[in-house]
Scaffold this motif. Sequence first.
Motif, PDB file in Angstrom:
ATOM      1  N   TRP B 222     -83.626 -40.352 -21.834  1.00  0.00           N
ATOM      2  CA  TRP B 222     -83.263 -39.280 -22.769  1.00  0.00           C
ATOM      3  C   TRP B 222     -81.765 -39.046 -22.783  1.00  0.00           C
ATOM      4  O   TRP B 222     -81.153 -38.866 -23.824  1.00  0.00           O
ATOM      5  N   GLU B 223     -81.199 -39.070 -21.573  1.00  0.00           N
ATOM      6  CA  GLU B 223     -79.772 -38.785 -21.462  1.00  0.00           C
ATOM      7  C   GLU B 223     -78.941 -39.778 -22.258  1.00  0.00           C
ATOM      8  O   GLU B 223     -77.935 -39.435 -22.856  1.00  0.00           O
ATOM      9  N   LYS B 224     -79.404 -41.050 -22.248  1.00  0.00           N
ATOM     10  CA  LYS B 224     -78.636 -42.090 -22.935  1.00  0.00           C
ATOM     11  C   LYS B 224     -78.933 -42.151 -24.422  1.00  0.00           C
ATOM     12  O   LYS B 224     -78.304 -42.894 -25.150  1.00  0.00           O
ATOM     13  N   SER B 225     -79.941 -41.413 -24.864  1.00  0.00           N
ATOM     14  CA  SER B 225     -80.366 -41.547 -26.252  1.00  0.00           C
ATOM     15  C   SER B 225     -79.646 -40.535 -27.143  1.00  0.00           C
ATOM     16  O   SER B 225     -78.768 -39.797 -26.694  1.00  0.00           O
ATOM     17  N   ARG B 226     -80.042 -40.515 -28.398  1.00  0.00           N
ATOM     18  CA  ARG B 226     -79.503 -39.556 -29.352  1.00  0.00           C
ATOM     19  C   ARG B 226     -79.710 -38.129 -28.853  1.00  0.00           C
ATOM     20  O   ARG B 226     -78.861 -37.261 -29.013  1.00  0.00           O
ATOM     21  N   VAL B 227     -80.880 -37.917 -28.221  1.00  0.00           N
ATOM     22  CA  VAL B 227     -81.197 -36.590 -27.712  1.00  0.00           C
ATOM     23  C   VAL B 227     -80.147 -36.156 -26.684  1.00  0.00           C
ATOM     24  O   VAL B 227     -79.602 -35.051 -26.765  1.00  0.00           O
ATOM     25  N   GLY B 228     -79.836 -37.055 -25.760  1.00  0.00           N
ATOM     26  CA  GLY B 228     -78.882 -36.720 -24.713  1.00  0.00           C
ATOM     27  C   GLY B 228     -77.503 -36.440 -25.285  1.00  0.00           C
ATOM     28  O   GLY B 228     -76.813 -35.518 -24.852  1.00  0.00           O
ATOM     29  N   ARG B 229     -77.127 -37.234 -26.290  1.00  0.00           N
ATOM     30  CA  ARG B 229     -75.808 -37.002 -26.896  1.00  0.00           C
ATOM     31  C   ARG B 229     -75.772 -35.668 -27.619  1.00  0.00           C
ATOM     32  O   ARG B 229     -74.773 -34.958 -27.598  1.00  0.00           O
ATOM     33  N   SER B 230     -76.901 -35.320 -28.236  1.00  0.00           N
ATOM     34  CA  SER B 230     -76.950 -34.014 -28.903  1.00  0.00           C
ATOM     35  C   SER B 230     -76.810 -32.901 -27.879  1.00  0.00           C
ATOM     36  O   SER B 230     -76.099 -31.921 -28.113  1.00  0.00           O
ATOM     37  N   TRP B 231     -77.499 -33.050 -26.751  1.00  0.00           N
ATOM     38  CA  TRP B 231     -77.395 -32.029 -25.703  1.00  0.00           C
ATOM     39  C   TRP B 231     -75.950 -31.870 -25.252  1.00  0.00           C
ATOM     40  O   TRP B 231     -75.443 -30.763 -25.111  1.00  0.00           O
ATOM     41  N   ALA B 232     -75.309 -33.022 -25.034  1.00  0.00           N
ATOM     42  CA  ALA B 232     -73.916 -32.961 -24.586  1.00  0.00           C
ATOM     43  C   ALA B 232     -73.066 -32.235 -25.620  1.00  0.00           C
ATOM     44  O   ALA B 232     -72.227 -31.393 -25.278  1.00  0.00           O
ATOM     45  N   ALA B 233     -73.315 -32.525 -26.881  1.00  0.00           N
ATOM     46  CA  ALA B 233     -72.534 -31.884 -27.948  1.00  0.00           C
ATOM     47  C   ALA B 233     -72.763 -30.383 -27.940  1.00  0.00           C
ATOM     48  O   ALA B 233     -71.824 -29.596 -28.074  1.00  0.00           O
ATOM     49  N   ILE B 234     -74.024 -29.980 -27.753  1.00  0.00           N
ATOM     50  CA  ILE B 234     -74.345 -28.553 -27.728  1.00  0.00           C
ATOM     51  C   ILE B 234     -73.660 -27.892 -26.544  1.00  0.00           C
ATOM     52  O   ILE B 234     -73.112 -26.796 -26.634  1.00  0.00           O
ATOM     53  N   ARG B 235     -73.682 -28.605 -25.414  1.00  0.00           N
ATOM     54  CA  ARG B 235     -73.086 -28.052 -24.209  1.00  0.00           C
ATOM     55  C   ARG B 235     -71.580 -27.859 -24.373  1.00  0.00           C
ATOM     56  O   ARG B 235     -71.025 -26.842 -23.971  1.00  0.00           O
ATOM     57  N   GLU B 236     -70.951 -28.836 -25.014  1.00  0.00           N
ATOM     58  CA  GLU B 236     -69.496 -28.759 -25.152  1.00  0.00           C
ATOM     59  C   GLU B 236     -69.090 -27.672 -26.143  1.00  0.00           C
ATOM     60  O   GLU B 236     -68.198 -26.883 -25.870  1.00  0.00           O
ATOM     61  N   ASP B 237     -69.706 -27.672 -27.280  1.00  0.00           N
ATOM     62  CA  ASP B 237     -69.349 -26.680 -28.292  1.00  0.00           C
ATOM     63  C   ASP B 237     -70.474 -26.589 -29.302  1.00  0.00           C
ATOM     64  O   ASP B 237     -70.644 -27.455 -30.150  1.00  0.00           O
ATOM     65  N   ASP B 239     -71.048 -24.561 -31.796  1.00  0.00           N
ATOM     66  CA  ASP B 239     -70.711 -24.403 -33.217  1.00  0.00           C
ATOM     67  C   ASP B 239     -70.302 -25.733 -33.827  1.00  0.00           C
ATOM     68  O   ASP B 239     -70.747 -26.093 -34.920  1.00  0.00           O
ATOM     69  N   ALA B 240     -69.448 -26.463 -33.093  1.00  0.00           N
ATOM     70  CA  ALA B 240     -68.995 -27.755 -33.593  1.00  0.00           C
ATOM     71  C   ALA B 240     -70.180 -28.691 -33.780  1.00  0.00           C
ATOM     72  O   ALA B 240     -70.275 -29.406 -34.782  1.00  0.00           O
ATOM     73  N   ALA B 241     -71.111 -28.659 -32.823  1.00  0.00           N
ATOM     74  CA  ALA B 241     -72.282 -29.523 -32.918  1.00  0.00           C
ATOM     75  C   ALA B 241     -73.079 -29.197 -34.165  1.00  0.00           C
ATOM     76  O   ALA B 241     -73.492 -30.084 -34.913  1.00  0.00           O
ATOM     77  N   GLU B 242     -73.251 -27.906 -34.406  1.00  0.00           N
ATOM     78  CA  GLU B 242     -74.024 -27.462 -35.575  1.00  0.00           C
ATOM     79  C   GLU B 242     -73.363 -27.953 -36.860  1.00  0.00           C
ATOM     80  O   GLU B 242     -74.008 -28.486 -37.757  1.00  0.00           O
ATOM     81  N   VAL B 243     -72.036 -27.808 -36.893  1.00  0.00           N
ATOM     82  CA  VAL B 243     -71.292 -28.214 -38.079  1.00  0.00           C
ATOM     83  C   VAL B 243     -71.400 -29.720 -38.305  1.00  0.00           C
ATOM     84  O   VAL B 243     -71.489 -30.191 -39.425  1.00  0.00           O
ATOM     85  N   MET B 244     -71.449 -30.462 -37.176  1.00  0.00           N
ATOM     86  CA  MET B 244     -71.552 -31.917 -37.276  1.00  0.00           C
ATOM     87  C   MET B 244     -72.963 -32.373 -37.635  1.00  0.00           C
ATOM     88  O   MET B 244     -73.242 -33.566 -37.643  1.00  0.00           O
ATOM     89  N   GLY B 245     -73.846 -31.441 -37.834  1.00  0.00           N
ATOM     90  CA  GLY B 245     -75.185 -31.821 -38.285  1.00  0.00           C
ATOM     91  C   GLY B 245     -76.212 -31.987 -37.185  1.00  0.00           C
ATOM     92  O   GLY B 245     -77.284 -32.531 -37.421  1.00  0.00           O
ATOM     93  N   VAL B 246     -75.880 -31.543 -35.965  1.00  0.00           N
ATOM     94  CA  VAL B 246     -76.887 -31.581 -34.903  1.00  0.00           C
ATOM     95  C   VAL B 246     -77.787 -30.356 -35.067  1.00  0.00           C
ATOM     96  O   VAL B 246     -77.285 -29.239 -35.108  1.00  0.00           O
ATOM     97  N   PRO B 247     -79.091 -30.563 -35.207  1.00  0.00           N
ATOM     98  CA  PRO B 247     -79.976 -29.389 -35.294  1.00  0.00           C
ATOM     99  C   PRO B 247     -80.068 -28.724 -33.927  1.00  0.00           C
ATOM    100  O   PRO B 247     -80.982 -28.986 -33.147  1.00  0.00           O
ATOM    101  N   THR B 248     -79.102 -27.875 -33.620  1.00  0.00           N
ATOM    102  CA  THR B 248     -78.948 -27.388 -32.242  1.00  0.00           C
ATOM    103  C   THR B 248     -80.184 -26.659 -31.741  1.00  0.00           C
ATOM    104  O   THR B 248     -80.593 -26.850 -30.602  1.00  0.00           O
ATOM    105  N   PHE B 249     -80.761 -25.839 -32.597  1.00  0.00           N
ATOM    106  CA  PHE B 249     -81.892 -25.038 -32.133  1.00  0.00           C
ATOM    107  C   PHE B 249     -83.039 -25.932 -31.690  1.00  0.00           C
ATOM    108  O   PHE B 249     -83.626 -25.730 -30.630  1.00  0.00           O
TER     109      PHE B 249
END
Lengths: 322, 382
Positions: B222-237, B239-249
């Motif tokens: 999971w960590e290496k997959s799209r899911v893991g990258r999304s998590w990392a994006a959410i963790r870092e920022d 709002d930025a993740a949301e704007v970049m199109g990651v469905p954060t919720f």
Amino acid sequence: MFNDFINQFWPSTVDGLAFGSIYALIALGYTMVYGVLRLINFAHSEVFMIGTFGAMFVPFVLGINSALTGLALVGVIILMILAGMLASAGTAVALERIAYRPLRRRGASRLAALISAIGASIFLQELFALIVIPEVFDRPQQGRIQMALPPIMERTELFSIAGHPVKLHQVVVVVAAVGMMVVLDRLVNRTKIGRGIRATAQNPEAAVLMGVNIDSIVRMTFLIGGGMAGVAGALYLIAYENTNYYIGFLFGIKAFTAAVLGGIGNLRGALVGGVTLGLVENYGAIFFGSDWKHVISFTILVLVLMFRPTGILGESLQQARA
Amino acid sequence: MNDKQTSVAGFRRRLGHAGDVMHDRWQQAPGWQRWIVYLLLIVAALLLPSETIGSFMSPDTDWATILFFPIGTYVLLAIGLNVVVGQAGLLDLGFVAFYAVGGYAMALLGTRMGWNFWVIMVAGIAICALAGVTLGAPTLRLRGDYLAIVTLGFGEIIRITARNTDEIGGPNGIRGIPHPPSFEGITIGDVEIFKYGVLDPRPYYYLLVALAVVVIILVKRWEKSRVGRSWAAIREDEDAAEVMGVPTFRFKMLAFAIGASIGGAMGVLWAAKSISINPNDFQFLLSATILAAVVMGGAGNLPGVMLGAFIVAWLPERFRGLQEYRMLIFGAVLVALMIFRPEGLLPSRQRKAELKEGSGGMGTLGAEVPGPESHGEEVASK
């Protein structure tokens, strides 16, 4: 069930006000530290616990074992409140110095501060259970057992509301708590220290530029918040006559709930939140039974955070959180 | 004072450098080499309950017993919590709730419905995933500290509800929980590895290792997959993740559900071994301890987290000689660790960079309140 509510409405109201005042005083510590540092001081619950033991120390040293009246009673109550304040404020300042300041200086993550607070919390609880209670209060092997206050006052009925008695200890708690709130409100809104605290809460960088010494303001904030928790500890002890090393946990969460309910960072909010929580909790207990009292307050906490995270009065020491 | 500080900092930097070299080597190693190391680690885990190691590791208690609880249990719970805290950056102080749900699922389905352990394991994981989503749906809109408090509240609600509900045993809990079904006669060395009885804890430990291996593989994927990258994006920022199109919720919910399932699976296994459970097994202190393990080891870095959990579980057992003072020391160690090494013992590299910048995904403490010693680059630009 509705009859129960009618019958128990006034006793629950009085109890709720007394508990609510205690929650409110503890909540002040959370709210002030949060306002200034944007940090939830998780170890504040232990500051309250130490306040109860600080107050306990007075009758212990004086060797009181029968109920007092008149001036002697007033004197002992004042001494207990002072001792509680001293113990708690000292703890809070030490906590800031040891567990938080090194992290703050380095700009460490919130998580680090949280873990540090949990560590300090465990440490203080164990310190009391293992060393302070057995050694200082001379109760070997009984560090984890509830400790009772010697009866220092008769629970005389002062007056009655709709046929339900209101007792001396309940009045003492509410009056003292409201008095402390007024003093604090004056302190924050009228004095130079208060202005420093408000300035730091609004914009720490600008405050530094204006010559505010952040370190001393933070220390003052912990000192005042700790002092209030100490008053709460002394009042709790006077009214409910027992304490233990673990008492802080529940009160800490309740008081935090009160702070959030009223609007964290907002001093008057702490009062409103504390009293509201105390009342709702006791009214709820009539319907669901006192076993569910704690669940009621946690549920309130969750609901408030979900639907109105800024609380009843909103965040006022600084702008709302992003 | 300054000299001392720089030398300490220098030492830490060199240490960190050595760690980075190791890390690079590991990254570049061909797959088969890594697999050999993994296999060796599994073999080492299987050999761990031996008497020889035990006599050093825990002279006062039965080593194989504490390998299952607390050590193994803490390690698995920490892996689960790490998904939530370390990877997605969601501060969860009520993780013990899911462990409790798993434990009660095993206890109720096992004693009332007479279900088989393996069936309950699957059901328990599903129930806990559901519990994670149910808890996450209303709360995950909150951030940072608020989320921490709400999860803490939920953890306590579940415990007190279990205590107050007589249908599930109230304060006495549930007794007579069945063990997993045994297959007798299969021995390796002197251990009957599939005989789940009362006396020998080792079969349970092996079961735990098997569960851990499966969980680690899944979590790593999971960590290496799209899911893991999304998590990392959410963790870092977020709002930025949301704007970049990651469905954060949705991804936050997923992190909660996965963490909950892992905690729940451990709860099922633990209940199946310990025969009886009661609400006091699920105190807030356990949540705090597991969180401490995650942060202490280095949130986000799986080997670090496992190391942290091992230390947190093992140290108090090893020093039983100090008796009651162990919790006192544990508290002091937590504070000291946060002061001297807030990034954890084995920090993830990404994480270290965030912390250095002072603007990690979990927000900053006092980044807006510069002390006299802080320099420009440490102050986050907000």
